[in-house]
Design a protein around this motif. Structure first.
Motif, mmCIF file in Angstrom:
data_model
loop_
_atom_site.group_PDB
_atom_site.id
_atom_site.type_symbol
_atom_site.label_atom_id
_atom_site.label_comp_id
_atom_site.label_asym_id
_atom_site.label_seq_id
_atom_site.Cartn_x
_atom_site.Cartn_y
_atom_site.Cartn_z
ATOM 1 N N PHE A 12 39.206 -13.413 14.726
ATOM 2 C CA PHE A 12 39.237 -13.523 13.281
ATOM 3 C C PHE A 12 40.588 -13.141 12.672
ATOM 4 O O PHE A 12 41.012 -13.772 11.686
ATOM 5 C CB PHE A 12 38.104 -12.716 12.635
ATOM 6 N N PRO A 13 41.313 -12.159 13.230
ATOM 7 C CA PRO A 13 42.639 -11.872 12.648
ATOM 8 C C PRO A 13 43.569 -13.088 12.679
ATOM 9 O O PRO A 13 44.373 -13.279 11.760
ATOM 10 C CB PRO A 13 43.177 -10.739 13.522
ATOM 11 N N LEU A 26 37.439 -22.872 8.864
ATOM 12 C CA LEU A 26 36.022 -22.526 8.809
ATOM 13 C C LEU A 26 35.666 -21.862 10.128
ATOM 14 O O LEU A 26 36.005 -22.377 11.197
ATOM 15 C CB LEU A 26 35.171 -23.792 8.613
ATOM 16 N N THR A 27 35.001 -20.725 10.064
ATOM 17 C CA THR A 27 34.556 -20.046 11.289
ATOM 18 C C THR A 27 33.110 -20.416 11.587
ATOM 19 O O THR A 27 32.360 -20.831 10.691
ATOM 20 C CB THR A 27 34.671 -18.520 11.154
ATOM 21 N N VAL A 28 32.725 -20.239 12.832
ATOM 22 C CA VAL A 28 31.332 -20.441 13.231
ATOM 23 C C VAL A 28 30.431 -19.530 12.392
ATOM 24 O O VAL A 28 29.361 -19.941 11.941
ATOM 25 C CB VAL A 28 31.156 -20.152 14.740
ATOM 26 N N GLN A 29 30.891 -18.320 12.152
ATOM 27 C CA GLN A 29 30.105 -17.361 11.387
ATOM 28 C C GLN A 29 29.885 -17.862 9.957
ATOM 29 O O GLN A 29 28.763 -17.824 9.444
ATOM 30 C CB GLN A 29 30.804 -15.991 11.386
ATOM 31 N N ALA A 30 30.938 -18.329 9.305
ATOM 32 C CA ALA A 30 30.821 -18.809 7.928
ATOM 33 C C ALA A 30 29.971 -20.078 7.840
ATOM 34 O O ALA A 30 29.348 -20.339 6.819
ATOM 35 C CB ALA A 30 32.206 -19.063 7.336
ATOM 36 N N ASP A 42 28.387 -29.643 21.213
ATOM 37 C CA ASP A 42 27.818 -29.563 19.863
ATOM 38 C C ASP A 42 28.797 -28.926 18.882
ATOM 39 O O ASP A 42 28.825 -29.293 17.700
ATOM 40 C CB ASP A 42 26.491 -28.800 19.890
ATOM 41 N N VAL A 43 29.592 -27.977 19.360
ATOM 42 C CA VAL A 43 30.654 -27.395 18.529
ATOM 43 C C VAL A 43 31.631 -28.498 18.133
ATOM 44 O O VAL A 43 32.010 -28.639 16.962
ATOM 45 C CB VAL A 43 31.381 -26.251 19.268
ATOM 46 N N LEU A 44 32.031 -29.302 19.119
ATOM 47 C CA LEU A 44 32.967 -30.396 18.854
ATOM 48 C C LEU A 44 32.356 -31.428 17.907
ATOM 49 O O LEU A 44 33.026 -31.904 16.987
ATOM 50 C CB LEU A 44 33.394 -31.054 20.168
ATOM 51 N N ASP A 45 31.087 -31.757 18.094
ATOM 52 C CA ASP A 45 30.414 -32.716 17.209
ATOM 53 C C ASP A 45 30.396 -32.219 15.768
ATOM 54 O O ASP A 45 30.696 -32.970 14.840
ATOM 55 C CB ASP A 45 28.986 -32.987 17.676
ATOM 56 N N PHE A 46 30.035 -30.940 15.583
ATOM 57 C CA PHE A 46 29.985 -30.382 14.237
ATOM 58 C C PHE A 46 31.369 -30.428 13.582
ATOM 59 O O PHE A 46 31.516 -30.842 12.436
ATOM 60 C CB PHE A 46 29.451 -28.945 14.251
ATOM 61 N N ALA A 47 32.380 -30.013 14.335
ATOM 62 C CA ALA A 47 33.744 -30.016 13.800
ATOM 63 C C ALA A 47 34.162 -31.433 13.405
ATOM 64 O O ALA A 47 34.738 -31.638 12.337
ATOM 65 C CB ALA A 47 34.711 -29.434 14.824
ATOM 66 N N THR A 48 33.851 -32.393 14.249
ATOM 67 C CA THR A 48 34.221 -33.776 13.974
ATOM 68 C C THR A 48 33.491 -34.298 12.741
ATOM 69 O O THR A 48 34.097 -34.959 11.886
ATOM 70 C CB THR A 48 33.948 -34.660 15.207
ATOM 71 N N GLU A 49 32.208 -33.970 12.606
ATOM 72 C CA GLU A 49 31.446 -34.366 11.414
ATOM 73 C C GLU A 49 32.058 -33.773 10.151
ATOM 74 O O GLU A 49 32.020 -34.401 9.088
ATOM 75 C CB GLU A 49 29.989 -33.918 11.545
ATOM 76 N N GLU A 50 32.619 -32.581 10.265
ATOM 77 C CA GLU A 50 33.245 -31.896 9.124
ATOM 78 C C GLU A 50 34.728 -32.254 8.980
ATOM 79 O O GLU A 50 35.413 -31.691 8.127
ATOM 80 C CB GLU A 50 33.098 -30.385 9.289
ATOM 81 N N ASN A 51 35.202 -33.161 9.816
ATOM 82 C CA ASN A 51 36.616 -33.567 9.840
ATOM 83 C C ASN A 51 37.534 -32.355 10.029
ATOM 84 O O ASN A 51 38.521 -32.185 9.311
ATOM 85 C CB ASN A 51 36.988 -34.354 8.580
ATOM 86 N N ARG A 52 37.190 -31.531 11.014
ATOM 87 C CA ARG A 52 37.960 -30.338 11.345
ATOM 88 C C ARG A 52 38.296 -30.356 12.831
ATOM 89 O O ARG A 52 37.485 -30.787 13.647
ATOM 90 C CB ARG A 52 37.160 -29.071 11.042
ATOM 91 N N SER A 53 39.464 -29.863 13.162
ATOM 92 C CA SER A 53 39.863 -29.717 14.562
ATOM 93 C C SER A 53 39.347 -28.379 15.081
ATOM 94 O O SER A 53 39.466 -27.362 14.394
ATOM 95 C CB SER A 53 41.391 -29.741 14.682
ATOM 96 N N VAL A 54 38.780 -28.393 16.280
ATOM 97 C CA VAL A 54 38.316 -27.158 16.906
ATOM 98 C C VAL A 54 39.524 -26.353 17.361
ATOM 99 O O VAL A 54 40.469 -26.905 17.947
ATOM 100 C CB VAL A 54 37.414 -27.459 18.124
ATOM 101 N N ILE A 55 39.480 -25.062 17.098
ATOM 102 C CA ILE A 55 40.500 -24.153 17.606
ATOM 103 C C ILE A 55 39.791 -23.121 18.466
ATOM 104 O O ILE A 55 38.800 -22.535 18.050
ATOM 105 C CB ILE A 55 41.335 -23.539 16.464
ATOM 106 N N THR A 56 40.277 -22.947 19.706
ATOM 107 C CA THR A 56 39.530 -22.170 20.689
ATOM 108 C C THR A 56 40.439 -21.505 21.714
ATOM 109 O O THR A 56 41.550 -21.974 21.959
ATOM 110 C CB THR A 56 38.515 -23.089 21.408
#
Length: 110
Positions: A12-13, A26-30, A42-56
């Motif tokens: 989170f920092p 956007l965090t998973v928590q939020a 499923d993480v990737l699918d959600f991010a793609t639906e939200e037009n966001r790149s996954v950062i991991t």
């Protein structure tokens, strides 16, 4: 600036520093998805639906996922680095003004 989705283990920092740099993170928590043991696809699918790149920090799994599912809003895999601000700055430089769709970007510790 980039629209990002930080997976559950992403520090989170670093999210906070990325926000200070102007990124929409956007965090998973939020998103209300924490503690649900959601599978990486499923993480990737959600991010793609939200037009966001996954950062991991989950490099190996998401690199493999990119190979088998190359169509997404972007994946940014990072080496673990406890210097949160330095990591955020490296991420910012790696994605600044880049089109992230369908791309895998590696951010390594120096």
């Amino acid at each position: 600036m980039a629209r990002l989705y930080a997976d559950e283990q992403f520090p989170f920092p670093v999210v906070e520093f990325l926000r200070l740099l102007g990124h929409d993170v956007l965090t998973v928590q939020a998103a209300g998805k924490a503690g649900q043991k959601i599978h990486d696809p499923d993480v990737l699918d959600f991010a793609t639906e939200e037009n966001r790149s996954v950062i991991t920090l989950n490099r190996n799994d998401f690199i493999q996922l990119h190979k088998i599912r190359p169509h997404h809003a972007g994946i940014i895999v990072c080496s673990d680095d406890r210097n949160w601000e330095a990591l955020a700055n490296r991420i910012d430089r790696a994605i600044n003004d880049e089109i992230l769709t369908n791309r895998l970007i590696r951010v390594n510790r120096l």
